[in-house]
Design a protein around this motif. Structure first.
Motif, short mmCIF file in Angstrom:
data_model
loop_
_atom_site.label_atom_id
_atom_site.label_comp_id
_atom_site.label_asym_id
_atom_site.label_seq_id
_atom_site.Cartn_x
_atom_site.Cartn_y
_atom_site.Cartn_z
N UNK A 1 0.83 -1.21 0.00
CA UNK A 1 0.00 0.00 0.00
C UNK A 1 0.86 1.26 0.00
N UNK A 2 1.99 1.20 0.72
CA UNK A 2 2.90 2.34 0.76
C UNK A 2 3.48 2.57 -0.62
N UNK A 3 3.86 1.48 -1.28
CA UNK A 3 4.40 1.61 -2.63
C UNK A 3 3.35 2.14 -3.61
N UNK B 1 7.80 -4.57 -8.45
CA UNK B 1 8.71 -5.54 -7.83
C UNK B 1 8.29 -5.85 -6.41
N UNK B 2 7.85 -4.85 -5.69
CA UNK B 2 7.39 -5.08 -4.32
C UNK B 2 6.14 -5.94 -4.32
N UNK B 3 5.27 -5.74 -5.31
CA UNK B 3 4.05 -6.55 -5.40
C UNK B 3 4.41 -8.00 -5.70
N UNK B 4 5.38 -8.22 -6.58
CA UNK B 4 5.80 -9.58 -6.88
C UNK B 4 6.40 -10.24 -5.65
N UNK B 5 7.21 -9.48 -4.93
CA UNK B 5 7.82 -10.01 -3.71
C UNK B 5 6.76 -10.34 -2.68
N UNK C 1 1.32 6.61 -6.92
CA UNK C 1 0.27 7.60 -7.20
C UNK C 1 0.80 9.01 -7.04
N UNK C 2 1.60 9.23 -5.99
CA UNK C 2 2.17 10.55 -5.75
C UNK C 2 3.13 10.94 -6.88
#
Length: 141
Positions: A4-6, A111-115, A11-12
């Motif tokens: 969620x942070x990523x 990448x964070x989502x894949x991890x 989005x930012x």
């Protein structure tokens, strides 16, 4: 880092790219508008008269002939054209850098989502090895 942070960071970053792109386009349109409005017929005539006066004063005995005058005009017009091209390339470079930053942020989030997905799958099924462990087992045999 949590997914969620990523997502928020992406989005930012996308919002920043959009704002910078809009600002760049707005500034370019303003510059173009001001440049075109500055060249009124009266100012063109005054510039021509001033140029003619300067050419007359600088030409004491034919040292500054018509060919040289045309050459100087060509040089000045080339200078103006290159200045306009550099302003346009600067605007394009700024937009490109902003797009690269947004792309990098999106790649980080992917990448964070894949991890996160692979970690979640490994925790749900403890029998299956994770991708790194599976690659190690294959390389050892």
């Amino acid at each position: 880092m949590k997914f969620e942070v990523l997502q928020r960071r992406v989005r930012r970053a996308e919002a920043v790219v959009q704002v910078r792109s809009t600002e760049t386009l707005s500034q370019w349109n303003l510059l173009n508008h001001v440049w075109r409005r500055a060249w009124t017929p009266g100012r063109i005539v005054i510039a021509g008269l001033a140029g003619g006066f300067a050419a007359g004063k600088l030409e004491p005995g034919g040292a500054f002939s018509g060919g040289r005058w045309l050459q100087m005009i060509g040089s000045v017009s080339g200078l103006v054209a290159s200045a306009q091209a550099s302003v346009a390339s600067f605007a394009a470079a700024a937009a490109g850098m902003a797009a690269q930053q947004a792309s990098a942020a999106a790649d980080d989030a992917g990448q964070a989502a894949e991890t996160a997905a692979s970690t979640g799958a490994a925790a749900a099924d403890p029998v299956q090895p994770r991708a790194a462990e599976a690659a190690t087992d294959v390389s050892e045999s």
